[in-house]
Each structure stands twice: as structure tokens, then as C-alpha cells.
Design a protein around this motif. Structure first.
Motif, PDB file in Angstrom:
ATOM      1  N   PHE A 397       0.918  -0.806   0.105  1.00 26.91           N
ATOM      2  CA  PHE A 397       0.102   0.026  -0.591  1.00 26.91           C
ATOM      3  C   PHE A 397       0.935   1.229  -0.167  1.00 26.91           C
ATOM      4  N   ARG A 400       2.038   1.506  -2.984  1.00 30.97           N
ATOM      5  CA  ARG A 400       1.071   1.338  -4.504  1.00 30.97           C
ATOM      6  C   ARG A 400       0.786   2.512  -5.193  1.00 30.97           C
ATOM      7  N   ARG A 404      -4.742   2.507  -8.970  1.00 31.57           N
ATOM      8  CA  ARG A 404      -5.499   1.429  -8.852  1.00 31.57           C
ATOM      9  C   ARG A 404      -6.068   1.618  -7.378  1.00 31.57           C
ATOM     10  N   TRP A 405      -5.417   1.561  -6.023  1.00 31.06           N
ATOM     11  CA  TRP A 405      -5.471   1.295  -4.631  1.00 31.06           C
ATOM     12  C   TRP A 405      -5.498   2.747  -4.495  1.00 31.06           C
ATOM     13  N   ARG A 408      -7.204   2.586   1.953  1.00 26.58           N
ATOM     14  CA  ARG A 408      -7.072   1.769   2.790  1.00 26.58           C
ATOM     15  C   ARG A 408      -8.673   1.327   2.848  1.00 26.58           C
ATOM     16  N   ASN A 413     -10.368  -3.476  -2.647  1.00 27.08           N
ATOM     17  CA  ASN A 413      -9.247  -3.843  -1.930  1.00 27.08           C
ATOM     18  C   ASN A 413      -9.098  -4.846  -1.654  1.00 27.08           C
ATOM     19  N   ASP A 416      -6.012  -7.297  -1.597  1.00 29.07           N
ATOM     20  CA  ASP A 416      -4.709  -6.905  -1.481  1.00 29.07           C
ATOM     21  C   ASP A 416      -3.872  -7.563  -0.435  1.00 29.07           C
ATOM     22  N   GLU A 418      -4.765  -6.685   3.730  1.00 30.29           N
ATOM     23  CA  GLU A 418      -3.733  -5.520   4.369  1.00 30.29           C
ATOM     24  C   GLU A 418      -3.753  -6.477   5.249  1.00 30.29           C
TER      25      GLU A 418
END
Length: 913
Positions: A397, A400, A404-405, A408, A413, A416, A418
């Protein structure tokens, strides 16, 4: 709504998205497929459960370029079957190529059953294969009970077929509705079971009704005339519930579920024994621990520090670059998968545990531990520098692509990881704290800062969210419990509450990550096996901490389903028929997936069940998984590992992997011996595993107790335990009495359980056996000794007849160890086993010292079997006549698989009549 079933299967290949909208029927004409039973010959791809649901596939095309075709092709079929004859003269097949990312079949055929065999449909017209369209094919009208769709050179099984419609003619009666009443399940008395049935029919239903068929008490339904609802039970015991669905009085069918009503766990959960400094005194475990400490963990350190890896990259360098980004400096892009932080955190935890193992003067171990200490001193500042000011930590992140991201904890996502990487960091901090006896709090304080960041942002009245991989949930409960034990005053309670909130937020998703229905309503193990076991482990923890009855019911149901319907004789799980996951009940092919991480997760889950229910059967299971499915994931040298652990195998282990998520999970789990060996209760100390060792168990009846085990288990059944409390105290010692029959799926030729004898200070005693434990209550003083002997005999296990792969086969077992036969022992492993007695013999010079099982094949030649954990350590690197083939991964987290060589090692041996 219909979530396109293969979205997860080909996500990494196609970046496919699915429109979230209500289902539209694929046709308004009567569709006989809706009530057909579906089977297929395909052993890869995805399940067939929605192939005939009648819903129009909704796909969104994109222009992402096609990846090179690398997937193997095969000829496969899918079959419809009806309970009575139907008539049809037209079908439709919907094909899709995932935006060019898989190839459509080279052709297809349609056949029907004429009463004796499958034959071609008469006068067929059509058989088109237009992508993203329902392709119609007509033929002369037929009457049949079965139809087949045969695909030529299909890629990923039947993945390219999204729907197969069979149109009803006027001459055909409506077949009975297809009723799925749901999974068998367990429920706690005073709780409720959630009913969520599915009924498909050709015509309109006139009636549905739930009712009790059998059971010791009354059953109250919230609404017996609705598919969905709940039921409660008045008494403990076994029940059968039935759902009847009818179009007309004469056209009805029903489905049933079995429900077992239990008493909830009584009393407080057992307490964790944290892994602290300990020593091993056992031939097998000394050898395995040394291989991990001297070879494997130092190798993982080196790999994580390399910057030139072409597969499985993304080690400590990502933390270095993330720290630059936080400081506002120029930085490189993130390397590897978004979850690559995991193998750094796992390696840190493995280092911490390895440093707690007494090297007992072994120079190689001392040198390796010196390297590990230097690594911690080097890595910890680097890792902490990558933690953002508010405590958040995830280098993918921080580095990142912000287009796209964007934020949080975003629903888009969820994949992804986290929570996945955050959870591993938190768990590494626990063992670092115990290693340093709380004197070095750097990782512990950083873990609290990270957990507090999540607590501030996620929860009731804040953000509702869940991660696609459920490591954070089990880590938060483990950490909350640890913080409470270290600091008291409920300082860890917020972490346990957050874990429950994350689990409670799982809904409206997919079976792949166990978000298809709320966790309290999950009764069957489905989806990705590692995610599943982490999910169930966290649920078991939450159930134990909160006493939530719905959680208790779901957890017991999932344990029962997994252990008694989807469990391998080695203690492994995950057939691999879905993406790195489970197949249907009893679908347990020997070319199994059985990922090493799923074995670790299953140990966590079974362990949590033992804490909650004080029952030794859960230890029988995690001992089985540990000695077989997980211990053999590393080779004897500790230089190569298995990502997957099939029961019929031919491949050597790998030094590294495209997805090295298991590399640290294996040693961190296996070396946590004190935690798996002992648990404590109110004035109680439980002995769960038998490993020669010296371990200090804290807080037993107000004192610490040094436990010294002397045993050569699993090679023989003799155990001597010296109990050394710091102060004489009265408490109950619970000694596990193993039962080698661990699953209803496998039946032995003879039961091996109980104890031959047990003595306290040289005097024979006859203890009460409760929930698989021999109970010895007395005032214990330093030097007291408990000795006992477990029966150790060769057993032959047969599988449930519903496991097709193991019909007319047997598996051999000695103590906790499952055995393999191997070509390396100069024998034909495809022969049938003979009738000669099976004996054991110690071989000190074979595979670092093992007990072999000896017998005869049916032709009288010698049969030799070795422990499953030692399999494939003697594979000859002979040239392969056929070039190696490689499949492409089907998930960002899933590795390619080599498909060469003939089978060299098997668990299940042919048995004649």
C-alpha cells in the motif's frame, strides 16, 4: 444475484469484473436443466454448481491483452441426469473465453442415453461456438434420462462453459423440483440453526414446507413454509429435518439435513502455554529441529535479502523502499505479490522461536542462531521504518499505484491482503516478546500501534470491512489474549472485539474466501483451504472468548464437516478441485493439493477446539496433521519444501517458489512445541503431545512447573514425565490417551487406543478417563514421575466407500504416522498388498533413522513402507522422456504445477478381494 463462478479462478489472467445486478433468466422457456443432477469428468477448473442455475451470465468485457496459452488441454464431459425420462429437441450452450485469456474448446458434441449407452443426437443442427453468447443446437426430439456435453481439448476443464440449457418440449412432463436443503450441521442447545435451502423447478412451485422427520425433542421453525429461516430444538441428540417442495401434489420432491444438538462448552476455555526457551530430547524432533534451524531458516533469511530473485521476490527490500516513500524520498516500485511481506514476518517469527530452542552445545546450531540474532538486529529497524506514523503497515500500500489503490480498507481492494500481512506481523511480535522476556518491546509496541490503528478505523459506527484472507482475525484474538496475559486490565479486549467485527462483516461475497454467507451460518468447509482454516481458527477463538452460541454452532458444524467428510488420512485438507481449495463431500482424490499452509491452519483450528472443549480428540487430529501433512513438507536436509502435499506423488521438493507463503509458516508452526505440547486449566495441566523435551509451564495452581519428558515416541509408546513444580501444589494432570481413529472417513482393521499401563512414582494407578485424558489429581512435588505405555501396532485403514479414489485400497499406520510405499525401495508400488502379517523394524541407517513396516506384496515379494513425512527424499533425478509441462497459476497466490514423472510414492495401496 449470480456472481460469475469463475471470477476468482481467472482473476490473475483476465482482470474480469462482474456486474452486480439481479439475476435475469437465461431463457423464459421451460428449462429442464434446472432440475438435472450435474456431474463432470473434469478434475480442474471450478465446481458445476451453477452450470444449470438458469441465470444469464453477466460478464464485462475489457481490452486487456491475452496471456500466452500455457494451460493444459483435455477432453472432458459434463452430464445431466433426471430421475424420470424427459423430452427435448433443443439445447443452448453459453461459452466465454475470459476476454481471450483461455481458449475455447476445439469442438463439442452432444449425446443422450438410449437405455444402454450414450449415442449421438439425431439430425443435429447448430453446434456453434460463439463467444459470450448462448449457442443453440436443435435435433430430432428425444426421450431420455441422461444427456452429455463432451468438450474436445478444453482448457481448465469446463471453465469456458457458463450455462447449458435444455429446452422442454410439450411432450415432456415436468420433472420433480431439485431440492437442496443445505448442509448437515451441528447446533448448541439454546441456539438456532439457520435454514437456507435452494429449490430449482421447471414450473412454478405451489408449496414448500419444513418438518421434523426424527429426533428426541420438538423442533420450532420460524416459518416452515419459507426456504429461509431458522429452527430451534428442545433436547440434545440427532435430528433429521426435511424440506418438501411441490409444483403439484403429484410432482414434488424433498431434501433432508441431519442436525446434531450439543451441549455448549462448559467452564472456562483452557489457557495457552506460550513458547519460551525449551530443549528437545527426542531423536526425531532433534533431527527435524536442527534441519530447520541450521539450514531452512537461514536459507529463508538469505532469500528474503536477495534482490535478484525472479520468482517469489519481494523480501526485506520492500520495507527499505517503503521507508523511503514515508520519508518522501525517491523509491523503487513494490516487488512481488501484494502479500510478500508475509514471508518476511513469518521468517522473523520462525527466527524468534528457533532462538528459544536450546542448541545443547551443537556448533552448527549455535552458528545458525548467531546468524539469526544478527538478522533480527538488522531487520527490526528496517521493518519498523516502513510502519506509517499512525501504525498502519503494508508496504504494497505504501508503494502502491495510487490510481488503482486509492484508500485503505476499500472493498475493491479486499484481495490486496492488508489484514493478511498485518496479522503475520502481529504474530511475529508475540514470539519476539517471549524470546526477549519482554525486555525488548520494539515489535510488541509496534504491533499494538498497528492493531490500535485498525481499532480506530474499523468497527461499529466506523468502517465495515473484511479482508480476503483471514490471518488478521486469528492474529487479533491471539494478540488480545497475549496482551491481557502480559498487561492485564482487559487491555487486549478491543483486539478480540475487532476480530469478531471483521468476521461478522463477511457477507455477500464468494465461497472462495468464505464471505458467501455470514460466518454464523456457515456449516460446510468451502473455498480456499488456507483462508478457510484461518477463518475457522479465528471463529473458534471468538466462540471461546465470547461464548457466542451461533459461533459455537457454526464452528462445530465446520469441524464436523471438515474432519468427517473432507479430510485426508494424512491430516491434510484441500483436494484442489476448486482454486487451492475443497471439493465436495467425500471428493478426496489422491493427487491432492493439501497446501502446507492449510495444514498449519488446520493445526491452529484443532488446537483452538481443544482449548474450548477440553477434549483430546482435537489433539489426536492436530498430532496427525503435524506428523504427516506438515512435517514432511520439508525434506530431511531442510533445504527444499513442498507447497502441496499429494498422497500420490512423484515430484521432488522445491528450493523456493513463485508463491513462498509456506516457507516461514512451516517452521514457525513446527517449532512451537511447548504450545502444542501443554495447555493449562483451573488447577490443571494437560499433556497433549509426547516429545522428549524440557519445558517450563507457567501458572499452574499458582506455581510454575518444569515438565521433563523422556520418550522415543513415535517409534515406541513408552513415556516418562518428571513433574517439577517450584512449590508443591495440588492440581490435576491430564495425560492424553491417543485414539488413532480420528475421522469417520477411515476405518482400521483393529482399534489401537488407550494405555497399556500407567504409574505414578513407580506404583500402578487406574485413573479416570475423561474426554480422552487420564486424570491424575494429587499434590505434586518436585521429582514426581509419571510413566506409561501406549500401544503401538501396525494398522490397515480402509476409506469410506464414497471416496472413489480409494476403493479397494488400504493405508498403513503405526502410531501417529501414516506410511508410504516407494519405488525407491525397489518394489512395484502398483501391485496388490498380500495377506502376510505386517511387522515393524528399526532402520537406523535409512532416512536418518526410521521404523519401517515390512510385509509382502500379493506375489510374495517383499513390501517396505516408510513414514509419509520421509517420502520422496530418494527421488532419482533421471531424465524425463516427455518435456516438462507447467500449468499457469489460477490465483495471484497460486503456484504453477509441474506435471511430469510417473508416481514414485503412494499412501493408498491396492488390496485384492
Amino acid at each position: 444475484m449470480k456472481l460469475f463462478r469463475s471470477i476468482m479462478l481467472l482473476l490473475v489472467l483476465a482482470s474480469v469484473s462482474v456486474a452486480a445486478q439481479e439475476n435475469k433468466p437465461i431463457t423464459t422457456r421451460p428449462n429442464l436443466a434446472m432440475v438435472a443432477t450435474v456431474t463432470t469428468s473434469a478434475r480442474s477448473g471450478q465446481p458445476v454448481s451453477t452450470l444449470n442455475d438458469g441465470a444469464a451470465p453477466v460478464v464485462v468485457n475489457n481490452t486487456r491483452p491475452r496471456t500466452p496459452p500455457r494451460n493444459p488441454r483435455s477432453n472432458v464431459w459434463v452430464q445431466y441426469e433426471w430421475p424420470r425420462a424427459v423430452s427435448t429437441k433443443e439445447v443452448g450452450v453459453f461459452f466465454w473465453d475470459y476476454n481471450g485469456n483461455i481458449r475455447l474448446p476445439e469442438g463439442y458434441r452432444l449425446q443422450y442415453w438410449n437405455g444402454t449407452s450414450f449415442v449421438a443426437l439425431p439430425n443435429t443442427q447448430g453446434l456453434a461456438m460463439v463467444n459470450n453468447r448462448l449457442n443453440s443446437t436443435s435435433f430430432d426430439e428425444i426421450k431420455t434420462t441422461r444427456m452429455r456435453l463432451e468438450l474436445d481439448s478444453a482448457e481448465w476443464g469446463i471453465t469456458s462453459v457458463l450455462e447449458w440449457v435444455v429446452y422442454k418440449t410439450d411432450n415432456s412432463p415436468n420433472p420433480p423440483p431439485l431440492v437442496n436443503a443445505g448442509a448437515d450441521r451441528d447446533v448448541m442447545i439454546g441456539g438456532k440453526t439457520y435454514l437456507a435451502a435452494a429449490v430449482q423447478s421447471v414450473g412454478k412451485l405451489s408449496k414448500v414446507e419444513w418438518k421434523k422427520i426424527s429426533g428426541p425433542g420438538t423442533v420450532a421453525f420460524t416459518n416452515p413454509s419459507e426456504l429461509n429461516g431458522s429452527a430451534t430444538f428442545s433436547a440434545l441428540g440427532d435430528y433429521v429435518l426435511e424440506l418438501k417442495a411441490a409444483e403439484t401434489e403429484n410432482n414434488a420432491s424433498s431434501g433432508r439435513i441431519k442436525v446434531k444438538v450439543h451441549q455448549p462448552p462448559t467452564g472456562k476455555r483452557l489457557d495457552v502455554v506460550y513458547t519460551k526457551r525449551y530443549s528437545i530430547d527426542n531423536k526425531l524432533w532433534n533431527d527435524r529441529a536442527k534441519a530447520m534451524i541450521v539450514n531452512w531458516i537461514p536459507y529463508c533469511i538469505d532469500q528474503n535479502e536477495r534482490t535478484d530473485l525472479t520468482i517469489g521476490q519481494g523480501g526485506i527490500d520492500n520495507f527499505i523502499e517503503a521507508a523511503k516513500a514515508i520519508r518522501g524520498e525517491l523509491h523503487a516500485r513494490h516487488k512481488g505479490y501484494v502479500f510478500s511481506n508475509a514471508w518476511v514476518h513469518q521468517t522473523v517469527e520462525s527466527i524468534c522461536i528457533a532462538l528459544m530452542v536450546d542448541p545443547k552445545g551443537d556448533k552448527d546450531m549455535i552458528a545458525a542462531q548467531d546468524k539469526m540474532r544478527a538478522t533480527l538486529n538488522r531487520w527490526i529497524p528496517i521493518i519498523l521504518a516502513a510502519q506509517e506514523p499512525d501504525g498502519y503497515l503494508h508496504t504494497a500500500f505504501t508503494l502502491r499505484d495510487t490510481a488503482r489503490w486509492k484508500e485503505r480498507w476499500s472493498p475493491r481492494n479486499r484481495g490486496d491482503h492488508e489484514g493478511y500481512v498485518a496479522g503475520y506481523f502481529i504474530e511475529s511480535a508475540i514470539n519476539h516478546y517471549t524470546l526477549t522476556e519482554g525486555k525488548d518491546r520494539r515489535l510488541y509496541d509496534a504491533a499494538k500501534k498497528l492493531a490500535d490503528c485498525w481499532v480506530r478505523n474499523i468497527g461499529p459506527g466506523k468502517k465495515e470491512w473484511y479482508d480476503g484472507h483471514q490471518e488478521m482475525e486469528q492474529a487479533l484474538v491471539r494478540f488480545g489474549r497475549f496482551v491481557n496475559d502480559m498487561e492485564g486490565n482487559g487491555k487486549g479486549d478491543s483486539y478480540v472485539k475487532l476480530a469478531k467485527f471483521l468476521l461478522d462483516s463477511r457477507k455477500d461475497g464468494s465461497e472462495y474466501d468464505q464471505s458467501h454467507v455470514p460466518v454464523q451460518q456457515q456449516y460446510e468447509a468451502v473455498g480456499h483451504a488456507v483462508r478457510a482454516t484461518y477463518n475457522y481458527s479465528a471463529m473458534a477463538d471468538v466462540a471461546a472468548e465470547t461464548g457466542d452460541v451461533d459461533y459455537q454452532s457454526a464452528v462445530m458444524s465446520l469441524w464436523n464437516n471438515l474432519t468427517n467428510k473432507k479430510y485426508y488420512v494424512t491430516g491434510g485438507i484441500g483436494s484442489g478441485e476448486t482454486s487451492e481449495g475443497f471439493g465436495g463431500n467425500y471428493s478426496l482424490r489422491n493427487n491432492a493439493y493439501c497446501e502446507s499452509c492449510s495444514s498449519a491452519g488446520l493445526i491452529f483450528f484443532q488446537y483452538k477446539m481443544n482449548l474450548a472443549y477440553h477434549d483430546a480428540k482435537y489433539v489426536d487430529n492436530y498430532e496427525e496433521t503435524m506428523y504427516n501433512a506438515l512435517l514432511g513438507s520439508l525434506d530431511l536436509e531442510g533445504k527444499n519444501f513442498y507447497y502441496t502435499n499429494p498422497l500420490s506423488s512423484s515430484q521432488p521438493r522445491d528450493p523456493w517458489h513463485v508463491c513462498p507463503c509456506c516457507v516461514g509458516n512451516i517452521p514457525r508452526t513446527l517449532l512451537m512445541i511447548p504450545t502444542w505440547t501443554y495447555v493449562t486449566g483451573d488447577k490443571a495441566l494437560y499433556v497433549n503431545l509426547f516429545i522428549g523435551s524440557t519445558i517450563n509451564v507457567e501458572r499452574v495452581a499458582g506455581t510454575d512447573v518444569q515438565m521433563i519428558q523422556k520418550t522415543n515416541y513415535p517409534w515406541n509408546g513408552n513415556v516418562a514425565i518428571t513433574v517439577n513444580p517450584k512449590a508443591s501444589k495440588e492440581f490435576t494432570l491430564y495425560v492424553r490417551v491417543p485414539n488413532r481413529t480420528t475421522s469417520a472417513l477411515y476405518r482400521p482393521d483393529k482399534e489401537v487406543k488407550g494405555l497399556k499401563w500407567i504409574k505414578v512414582n513407580g506404583k500402578t494407578v487406574t485413573p479416570t478417563i475423561d474426554k480422552g485424558y487420564a486424570m491424575i489429581k494429587r499434590t505434586w512435588k518436585a521429582g514426581d514421575k509419571v510413566e506409561f505405555e501406549m500401544p503401538m501396532e501396525v494398522q490397515k485403514f480402509t476409506a469410506d466407500e464414497r471416496i472413489e479414489a480409494n476403493k479397494d485400497r488400504v493405508a498403513l499406520r503405526y502410531g501417529p504416522l501414516v506410511y508410504n510405499v516407494e519405488k525407491a525401495d525397489k518394489q512395484d508400488i502398483e501391485k496388490e498388498i498380500g495377506k502376510a502379517p505386517l511387522t515393524t523394524e528399526w532402520k537406523d541407517d535409512l532416512l536418518r533413522g526410521i521404523m519401517v513396516i515390512k510385509g509382502q506384496w500379493a506375489d510374495g515379494t517383499p513390501l517396505v513402507a516408510i513414514p509419509n513425512y520421509a517420502r520422496n527424499n530418494r527421488i532419482e533425478q533421471a531424465p524425463v522422456t516427455e518435456p516438462a509441462k507447467t500449468t499457469t497459476p489460477t490465483q495471484a497466490a497460486e503456484p504453477p504445477q509441474r506435471i511430469t514423472r510417473t508416481v514414485s510414492s503412494v499412501v493408498w495401496i491396492k488390496e485384492g478381494n
